[in-house]
Motif scaffolding. Structure first.
Motif, PDB file in Angstrom:
ATOM      1  N   UNK A  44     -11.968   5.677 -43.232  1.00 28.39           N
ATOM      2  CA  UNK A  44     -11.524   4.703 -43.288  1.00 28.39           C
ATOM      3  C   UNK A  44     -12.296   3.616 -42.622  1.00 28.39           C
ATOM      4  N   UNK A  45     -12.613   2.729 -43.024  1.00 22.70           N
ATOM      5  CA  UNK A  45     -13.160   1.989 -42.182  1.00 22.70           C
ATOM      6  C   UNK A  45     -13.062   0.831 -41.002  1.00 22.70           C
ATOM      7  N   UNK A  46     -13.151   0.595 -39.908  1.00 23.28           N
ATOM      8  CA  UNK A  46     -13.323   0.204 -38.544  1.00 23.28           C
ATOM      9  C   UNK A  46     -14.145  -0.037 -38.018  1.00 23.28           C
ATOM     10  N   UNK A  47     -13.399  -1.383 -37.461  1.00 22.14           N
ATOM     11  CA  UNK A  47     -14.124  -1.946 -36.801  1.00 22.14           C
ATOM     12  C   UNK A  47     -14.850  -2.226 -35.811  1.00 22.14           C
ATOM     13  N   UNK A  48     -16.111  -2.242 -35.818  1.00 23.17           N
ATOM     14  CA  UNK A  48     -17.128  -2.099 -34.390  1.00 23.17           C
ATOM     15  C   UNK A  48     -17.079  -3.118 -33.473  1.00 23.17           C
ATOM     16  N   UNK A  49     -18.104  -4.252 -33.880  1.00 26.69           N
ATOM     17  CA  UNK A  49     -18.051  -5.566 -32.737  1.00 26.69           C
ATOM     18  C   UNK A  49     -18.274  -6.859 -32.913  1.00 26.69           C
ATOM     19  N   UNK A  50     -17.991  -7.288 -32.309  1.00 24.51           N
ATOM     20  CA  UNK A  50     -17.864  -9.041 -33.216  1.00 24.51           C
ATOM     21  C   UNK A  50     -18.215  -9.671 -32.177  1.00 24.51           C
ATOM     22  N   UNK A  51     -18.852 -11.163 -32.374  1.00 21.09           N
ATOM     23  CA  UNK A  51     -19.631 -11.748 -31.697  1.00 21.09           C
ATOM     24  C   UNK A  51     -18.885 -13.132 -32.195  1.00 21.09           C
ATOM     25  N   UNK A  52     -18.852 -14.468 -31.530  1.00 20.11           N
ATOM     26  CA  UNK A  52     -18.450 -16.031 -31.414  1.00 20.11           C
ATOM     27  C   UNK A  52     -19.941 -16.419 -31.353  1.00 20.11           C
ATOM     28  N   UNK A  53     -20.530 -17.171 -32.067  1.00 16.11           N
ATOM     29  CA  UNK A  53     -21.511 -17.490 -32.464  1.00 16.11           C
ATOM     30  C   UNK A  53     -21.354 -18.887 -31.291  1.00 16.11           C
ATOM     31  N   UNK A  54     -20.242 -19.603 -31.048  1.00 10.89           N
ATOM     32  CA  UNK A  54     -19.264 -21.040 -30.641  1.00 10.89           C
ATOM     33  C   UNK A  54     -19.605 -20.360 -29.113  1.00 10.89           C
ATOM     34  N   UNK A  55     -19.154 -19.649 -28.412  1.00 11.69           N
ATOM     35  CA  UNK A  55     -18.378 -19.598 -26.674  1.00 11.69           C
ATOM     36  C   UNK A  55     -18.953 -18.319 -26.064  1.00 11.69           C
ATOM     37  N   UNK A  56     -19.641 -17.652 -27.475  1.00 16.33           N
ATOM     38  CA  UNK A  56     -20.581 -15.436 -27.044  1.00 16.33           C
ATOM     39  C   UNK A  56     -19.027 -15.463 -27.179  1.00 16.33           C
ATOM     40  N   UNK A  64     -17.638   2.354 -28.919  1.00 12.45           N
ATOM     41  CA  UNK A  64     -18.755   2.211 -28.802  1.00 12.45           C
ATOM     42  C   UNK A  64     -19.650   1.314 -27.820  1.00 12.45           C
ATOM     43  N   UNK A  65     -18.271   1.375 -26.463  1.00  8.51           N
ATOM     44  CA  UNK A  65     -18.579   0.483 -25.232  1.00  8.51           C
ATOM     45  C   UNK A  65     -19.107   0.908 -24.350  1.00  8.51           C
ATOM     46  N   UNK A  66     -20.387   0.010 -23.847  1.00 12.47           N
ATOM     47  CA  UNK A  66     -20.967   0.927 -22.711  1.00 12.47           C
ATOM     48  C   UNK A  66     -22.152   1.455 -24.135  1.00 12.47           C
ATOM     49  N   UNK A  67     -22.408   1.498 -25.475  1.00  7.42           N
ATOM     50  CA  UNK A  67     -23.640   2.050 -25.530  1.00  7.42           C
ATOM     51  C   UNK A  67     -24.110   0.440 -27.071  1.00  7.42           C
ATOM     52  N   UNK A  68     -23.674   0.348 -27.634  1.00  3.42           N
ATOM     53  CA  UNK A  68     -23.819  -1.187 -28.336  1.00  3.42           C
ATOM     54  C   UNK A  68     -23.375  -2.141 -27.885  1.00  3.42           C
ATOM     55  N   UNK A  69     -24.297  -3.212 -28.487  1.00  4.52           N
ATOM     56  CA  UNK A  69     -24.519  -4.855 -27.502  1.00  4.52           C
ATOM     57  C   UNK A  69     -24.360  -5.148 -28.615  1.00  4.52           C
ATOM     58  N   UNK A  70     -23.858  -6.144 -29.227  1.00  2.00           N
ATOM     59  CA  UNK A  70     -24.272  -7.423 -29.814  1.00  2.00           C
ATOM     60  C   UNK A  70     -24.572  -8.539 -29.833  1.00  2.00           C
ATOM     61  N   UNK A  71     -25.166  -9.492 -30.398  1.00  2.00           N
ATOM     62  CA  UNK A  71     -25.456 -10.711 -29.872  1.00  2.00           C
ATOM     63  C   UNK A  71     -25.818 -11.650 -31.100  1.00  2.00           C
ATOM     64  N   UNK A  72     -26.377 -13.231 -30.490  1.00  3.78           N
ATOM     65  CA  UNK A  72     -26.491 -13.535 -31.882  1.00  3.78           C
ATOM     66  C   UNK A  72     -27.595 -14.140 -31.830  1.00  3.78           C
ATOM     67  N   UNK A  73     -28.481 -14.639 -32.697  1.00  9.77           N
ATOM     68  CA  UNK A  73     -29.460 -16.084 -32.553  1.00  9.77           C
ATOM     69  C   UNK A  73     -29.039 -17.211 -33.573  1.00  9.77           C
ATOM     70  N   UNK A  74     -28.278 -18.142 -33.463  1.00 13.74           N
ATOM     71  CA  UNK A  74     -27.511 -18.924 -33.769  1.00 13.74           C
ATOM     72  C   UNK A  74     -28.795 -20.051 -34.180  1.00 13.74           C
ATOM     73  N   UNK A  75     -29.902 -20.224 -34.201  1.00 15.22           N
ATOM     74  CA  UNK A  75     -30.868 -20.775 -34.653  1.00 15.22           C
ATOM     75  C   UNK A  75     -31.722 -20.280 -36.051  1.00 15.22           C
ATOM     76  N   UNK A  76     -31.236 -18.809 -36.068  1.00 16.76           N
ATOM     77  CA  UNK A  76     -30.946 -18.079 -37.527  1.00 16.76           C
ATOM     78  C   UNK A  76     -30.688 -17.676 -38.164  1.00 16.76           C
TER      79      UNK A  76
END
Length: 122
Positions: A44-56, A64-76
């Motif tokens: 089944x499909x599973x959630x991996x990671x999320x990020x809020x552009x508002x408060x980060x 995936x903790x400790x191995x994956x890092x999520x980030x965002x570029x709000x300008x893009x």
């Protein structure tokens, strides 16, 4: 309507790194918490990671903790998923999704990207 376009998948060896990108566009895209789900063959499909552009604030699945890092570029309007120390069990199609949240939030995803395949194999 929000459009999500993923890129960056591919074939890598165990222990390698890969970075996925999700470009968001359309009305209201910046109002959504955006993240990543994945679906492995036969699972089944599973959630991996999320990020809020508002408060980060971020969410990571335990697998995936400790191995994956999520980030965002709000300008893009782009969300990235840096995946390190990849394992064969990370093999899946990775989908960008909005909104995104931990399983306890019981959110219904309204928008999906087309998916980008990641294969981890020796």
């Amino acid at each position: 309507q929000v459009q999500l376009v993923e890129s960056g998948g591919g074939l890598v060896q165990p222990g390698d790194s890969l970075r996925l990108s999700c470009a968001a566009s359309g009305g209201g895209a910046s109002n959504y918490v955006i993240g990543w789900h994945r679906q492995a063959p036969g699972k089944e499909r599973e959630g991996v990671s999320c990020i809020s552009s508002g408060d980060g604030s971020t969410y990571y699945a335990d697998s995936v903790k400790g191995r994956f890092t999520i980030s965002s570029d709000n300008a893009k309007n782009t969300v990235y998923l840096e995946m390190n120390s990849l394992k064969p069990e990370d093999t899946a199609v990775y989908y960008c999704a909005a909104p995104c949240g931990p399983p306890s939030y019981h959110l219904e995803v309204e928008f999906w990207g087309q998916g980008t395949p990641v294969t981890v194999s020796a």
